[in-house]
Structures are given as structure tokens and as C-alpha cells.
Write a protein that holds these residues in place. Structure first.
Motif, PDB file in Angstrom:
ATOM      1  N   PRO A  21     -18.340  81.826  -9.599  1.00  0.00           N
ATOM      2  CA  PRO A  21     -19.701  82.354  -9.459  1.00  0.00           C
ATOM      3  C   PRO A  21     -20.641  81.997 -10.602  1.00  0.00           C
ATOM      4  CG  PRO A  21     -18.138  84.111  -9.968  1.00  0.00           C
ATOM      5  CD  PRO A  21     -17.329  82.894  -9.673  1.00  0.00           C
ATOM      6  N   VAL A  22     -20.164  82.060 -11.847  1.00  0.00           N
ATOM      7  CA  VAL A  22     -21.059  81.800 -12.989  1.00  0.00           C
ATOM      8  C   VAL A  22     -21.232  80.302 -13.222  1.00  0.00           C
ATOM      9  CG1 VAL A  22     -21.418  82.127 -15.469  1.00  0.00           C
ATOM     10  CG2 VAL A  22     -20.504  83.992 -14.085  1.00  0.00           C
ATOM     11  N   TYR A  23     -20.129  79.602 -13.418  1.00  0.00           N
ATOM     12  CA  TYR A  23     -20.178  78.185 -13.797  1.00  0.00           C
ATOM     13  C   TYR A  23     -20.673  77.310 -12.639  1.00  0.00           C
ATOM     14  CZ  TYR A  23     -18.508  74.137 -16.595  1.00  0.00           C
ATOM     15  OH  TYR A  23     -18.417  73.001 -17.353  1.00  0.00           O
TER      16      TYR A  23
ATOM     17  N   ILE B 113     -24.753  78.316 -13.324  1.00  0.00           N
ATOM     18  CA  ILE B 113     -25.026  77.391 -14.426  1.00  0.00           C
ATOM     19  C   ILE B 113     -25.282  75.970 -13.922  1.00  0.00           C
ATOM     20  CG2 ILE B 113     -24.154  76.374 -16.559  1.00  0.00           C
ATOM     21  CD1 ILE B 113     -24.905  79.339 -16.774  1.00  0.00           C
ATOM     22  N   ILE B 114     -24.403  75.470 -13.069  1.00  0.00           N
ATOM     23  CA  ILE B 114     -24.568  74.102 -12.575  1.00  0.00           C
ATOM     24  C   ILE B 114     -25.884  73.948 -11.819  1.00  0.00           C
ATOM     25  CG2 ILE B 114     -23.670  72.344 -11.007  1.00  0.00           C
ATOM     26  CD1 ILE B 114     -22.012  72.500 -13.490  1.00  0.00           C
ATOM     27  N   ASN B 115     -26.215  74.910 -10.972  1.00  0.00           N
ATOM     28  CA  ASN B 115     -27.480  74.819 -10.227  1.00  0.00           C
ATOM     29  C   ASN B 115     -28.682  74.878 -11.164  1.00  0.00           C
ATOM     30  OD1 ASN B 115     -26.390  74.485  -7.674  1.00  0.00           O
ATOM     31  ND2 ASN B 115     -26.211  76.688  -7.312  1.00  0.00           N
ATOM     32  N   ALA B 116     -28.577  75.693 -12.221  1.00  0.00           N
ATOM     33  CA  ALA B 116     -29.663  75.751 -13.206  1.00  0.00           C
ATOM     34  C   ALA B 116     -29.808  74.407 -13.927  1.00  0.00           C
ATOM     35  CB  ALA B 116     -29.399  76.862 -14.210  1.00  0.00           C
ATOM     36  N   ILE B 117     -28.689  73.806 -14.282  1.00  0.00           N
ATOM     37  CA  ILE B 117     -28.709  72.504 -14.956  1.00  0.00           C
ATOM     38  C   ILE B 117     -29.320  71.441 -14.049  1.00  0.00           C
ATOM     39  CG2 ILE B 117     -27.200  70.618 -15.707  1.00  0.00           C
ATOM     40  CD1 ILE B 117     -25.359  72.800 -16.895  1.00  0.00           C
ATOM     41  N   ARG B 118     -28.930  71.435 -12.799  1.00  0.00           N
ATOM     42  CA  ARG B 118     -29.481  70.462 -11.857  1.00  0.00           C
ATOM     43  C   ARG B 118     -31.000  70.635 -11.741  1.00  0.00           C
ATOM     44  NH1 ARG B 118     -26.074  71.142  -6.523  1.00  0.00           N
ATOM     45  NH2 ARG B 118     -27.558  69.590  -5.773  1.00  0.00           N
ATOM     46  N   GLY B 119     -31.447  71.884 -11.764  1.00  0.00           N
ATOM     47  CA  GLY B 119     -32.882  72.147 -11.698  1.00  0.00           C
ATOM     48  C   GLY B 119     -33.619  71.613 -12.909  1.00  0.00           C
ATOM     49  N   VAL B 120     -33.039  71.804 -14.102  1.00  0.00           N
ATOM     50  CA  VAL B 120     -33.658  71.314 -15.340  1.00  0.00           C
ATOM     51  C   VAL B 120     -33.724  69.790 -15.335  1.00  0.00           C
ATOM     52  CG1 VAL B 120     -33.332  71.109 -17.837  1.00  0.00           C
ATOM     53  CG2 VAL B 120     -33.041  73.328 -16.727  1.00  0.00           C
ATOM     54  N   LEU B 121     -32.613  69.140 -14.973  1.00  0.00           N
ATOM     55  CA  LEU B 121     -32.583  67.681 -14.952  1.00  0.00           C
ATOM     56  C   LEU B 121     -33.579  67.116 -13.945  1.00  0.00           C
ATOM     57  CD1 LEU B 121     -28.725  67.094 -15.180  1.00  0.00           C
ATOM     58  CD2 LEU B 121     -30.400  66.827 -17.011  1.00  0.00           C
ATOM     59  N   LYS B 122     -33.688  67.780 -12.796  1.00  0.00           N
ATOM     60  CA  LYS B 122     -34.641  67.329 -11.779  1.00  0.00           C
ATOM     61  C   LYS B 122     -36.073  67.474 -12.291  1.00  0.00           C
ATOM     62  CE  LYS B 122     -35.902  67.957  -6.917  1.00  0.00           C
ATOM     63  NZ  LYS B 122     -35.618  68.704  -5.658  1.00  0.00           N
TER      64      LYS B 122
ATOM     65  N   MET C 167     -20.499  81.376 -22.219  1.00  0.00           N
ATOM     66  CA  MET C 167     -19.433  80.428 -22.552  1.00  0.00           C
ATOM     67  C   MET C 167     -18.069  80.978 -22.160  1.00  0.00           C
ATOM     68  SD  MET C 167     -20.755  77.655 -23.959  1.00  0.00           S
ATOM     69  CE  MET C 167     -19.585  76.882 -25.077  1.00  0.00           C
ATOM     70  N   ARG C 168     -17.862  82.255 -22.415  1.00  0.00           N
ATOM     71  CA  ARG C 168     -16.586  82.876 -22.038  1.00  0.00           C
ATOM     72  C   ARG C 168     -16.448  82.971 -20.523  1.00  0.00           C
ATOM     73  NH1 ARG C 168     -17.508  85.300 -27.062  1.00  0.00           N
ATOM     74  NH2 ARG C 168     -19.042  86.766 -26.223  1.00  0.00           N
ATOM     75  N   ALA C 169     -17.548  83.272 -19.834  1.00  0.00           N
ATOM     76  CA  ALA C 169     -17.513  83.360 -18.378  1.00  0.00           C
ATOM     77  C   ALA C 169     -17.186  82.006 -17.749  1.00  0.00           C
ATOM     78  CB  ALA C 169     -18.848  83.879 -17.852  1.00  0.00           C
ATOM     79  N   MET C 170     -17.602  80.925 -18.422  1.00  0.00           N
ATOM     80  CA  MET C 170     -17.312  79.580 -17.920  1.00  0.00           C
ATOM     81  C   MET C 170     -15.948  79.074 -18.386  1.00  0.00           C
ATOM     82  SD  MET C 170     -20.989  77.587 -18.092  1.00  0.00           S
ATOM     83  CE  MET C 170     -21.527  78.150 -19.701  1.00  0.00           C
TER      84      MET C 170
END
Length: 299
Positions: free
Chosen positions: A29-31, A35-44, A109-112
Motif C-alpha cells: 500500500p505505501v511503497y 510512493i511510486i505513483n507520487a514519484i511518477r507524478g513528479v517525473l511526469k 522509509m520504514r514503511a517501504m
């Protein structure tokens, strides 16, 4: 780049086989989802284009150690993408303890399930990494330990080969090039809509067995070969560059410091950090002593 197609928002080679989603990692759920979807949004939003080569070398199941070069602060993002395009697998990075000590980021970081590295007690960190690998996870390690200001491969620590050898897991070299154009040490960040291209190349596994020093030398040579190949392709695709760029190494006509100069800068930075830490500790000690004296005279 006619031989590339998009997968999950990133460019991969056309002949890369599609694989099923990893049954557990793709659902975290977290990673995987936040997190991954947020990263993809930033990169886009930045227009950053990431091209992956050699992703077939990423195992679709089971543990593996990725030994990555370290050119900038986006490496923790970029280095996990080859695994993500292989069934949305996730990489658990070994990162310095100070990151885990910050309230919000540390919790994430711990959640991931990343691995906290305490440089004063490295054995515990290595044991945590081994546990991840024995549980079938992917672990990302930067064997240079810190960002390479020269953008060449620095001297490698032996931890990656020792961890891979002791867990009988593949040791896979992974090279990133172009991420230092976004944000790195000593260069003004370029975090706007930069449309920066980034290459990531995954090599074939390296034998980690035998003498750790000899195995690390094999890893060094493999990473250096991959880096040279990746940089040459990058120059061909996006160059020629005029010269003097701070993100390009001296060997390519850039203005980044040489390996020797970069080492001196690293030593100076370490000395400044140690002096600052010592001063802070001394100041804390004086405050503590004054507090005790005040308490004594109040009696």
C-alpha cells in the motif's frame, strides 16, 4: 530511440517480455501504490524521460543485490525503476541512518522496508539486508557509499559482494546516467520542467564468491564498462554537447572535478561535518554543565 516503447510510464526495449505482476510487492500500500505513483507524478510534471536497458537481467522473483553507481539525489528514485517495469517489483535501498531519524521521512522509509545504515555499526545493517534477501526481496546498494562528484566510478566498498555471496543471491550491476542533471552535489538543481533524459542500464550478474577484494574488483570493472557504454550512447543520442558542463566528467570534456580532485573535496566535506558535530557536542556539554551548576547553587 525507435527500439523503445513505454511501459508503466517509462521507456523500455521493445523486445522486453511482459511478465505478471509480483503477487505481493505490486500490492504494497505505501511503497507500490502511494510512493511510486507520487514519484511518477513528479517525473511526469518535470518532463523527465527515463530509458531502461537490460531490464531482462532483473529477476521476476526471489532476492538479488543491485550494485548502483551514485551520481545524485534522484538515484534512489531512478535506481528502482528497472525492477518496477518487471512486474512492479520493489527495491529496498540501504540508506544512511540519519534519513530514518527524521520524523516523517523516517516513517515512510520504514514503511517501504528500506535498510537503515549506521556507519558506526555496519554489521547490523548488513544483517538486515541479508534478511530482506533471504525473504526474496531486492536490495539496492551504492558501493561507492557517497555521491561521486567526478561522475566516474569511485573506489567500491566490499559490502555488496559480501552480502550477495553470503546469501547466495545474484549481484547485479546497475548504471544510471543523466540523473545528476536534475539534482546532485555542488551543482544548482534543475527541478523544473527540464525534459531531462535519463538512462538506466542493468548488467548481467557478477560472481560475488571468493576473496571479497577480488570480487569487488570484478564488480568495479563491470560497472565501469557499463558506465562507459551508457555514457557513449547518451552522447550519441543527445549530443554533441558544447563542453564545460558541470554534470559531465572531465574525460568527456565537462567541468566536473577529476577523481583525484573529487576525493580531496570529499575529505574536506567530511572534516567540516566532523568539526560541526564536535562543536555541537561541546556546546551541548557546556549547556549541561551550566545546568548542573545552576541546580547546585539553587539548593
Amino acid at each position: 530511440m525507435d527500439n523503445m516503447v513505454k511501459r508503466y510510464g517509462f521507456f523500455v526495449e521493445k523486445d522486453l517480455p511482459k511478465v505478471p505482476l509480483h503477487p505481493s510487492e505490486s500490492r504494497e500500500p505505501v511503497y507500490a501504490r502511494i510512493i511510486i505513483n507520487a514519484i511518477r507524478g513528479v517525473l511526469k510534471a518535470q518532463g523527465v524521460k527515463i530509458y531502461i536497458f537490460g531490464a531482462e537481467n532483473v529477476p521476476t522473483e526471489g532476492g538479488a543485490v543491485f550494485a548502483m553507481n551514485h551520481t545524485g539525489y534522484y538515484d534512489f528514485i531512478v535506481g528502482g525503476i528497472p525492477a518496477y517495469v518487471r512486474g512492479k517489483r520493489l527495491v529496498r535501498f540501504m540508506a544512511k541512518k540519519e534519513i530514518f531519524d527524521t520524523p516523517i521521512v523516517g516513517s515512510l522509509m520504514r514503511a517501504m522496508k528500506h535498510v537503515s545504515v549506521d556507519r558506526s555499526a555496519g554489521a547490523g545493517s548488513m544483517e538486515d539486508a541479508r534478511k530482506h534477501l533471504n525473504d526474496g526481496h531486492l536490495v539496492g546498494i551504492f558501493p561507492e557509499a557517497t555521491v561521486s562528484r567526478s561522475f566516474e566510478i569511485k573506489e567500491l566498498k566490499t559490502g555488496a559482494v559480501r552480502i550477495a555471496d553470503s546469501t547466495n543471491t545474484p549481484l547485479i550491476p546497475l548504471i544510471m546516467w543523466g540523473s545528476q542533471r536534475v539534482i546532485t552535489k555542488d551543482i544548482d538543481p534543475n527541478l523544473g520542467r527540464s525534459h531531462t533524459p535519463i538512462f538506466v542500464r542493468v548488467g548481467a550478474p557478477i560472481d560475488p564468491s571468493g576473496d571479497p577484494a577480488a570480487a569487488t574488483e570484478r564488480l568495479f570493472e563491470a560497472m565501469k564498462t557499463l558506465l562507459d557504454e551508457t555514457r557513449q550512447q547518451y552522447e550519441t543520442e543527445f549530443g554533441p554537447f558544447p563542453g564545460g558542463e558541470p554534470w559531465r566528467p572531465e574525460s568527456l570534456g565537462g567541468s566536473a572535478p577529476s577523481l583525484e580532485r573529487a576525493k580531496l573535496l570529499e575529505i574536506a566535506e567530511k572534516e567540516r561535518r566532523q568539526a560541526k558535530k564536535a562543536a555541537k557536542k561541546a556546546q551541548g556539554g557546556r549547556k549541561g554543565l551550566l545546568g548542573k551548576l545552576r541546580g547546585f547553587f539553587k539548593k
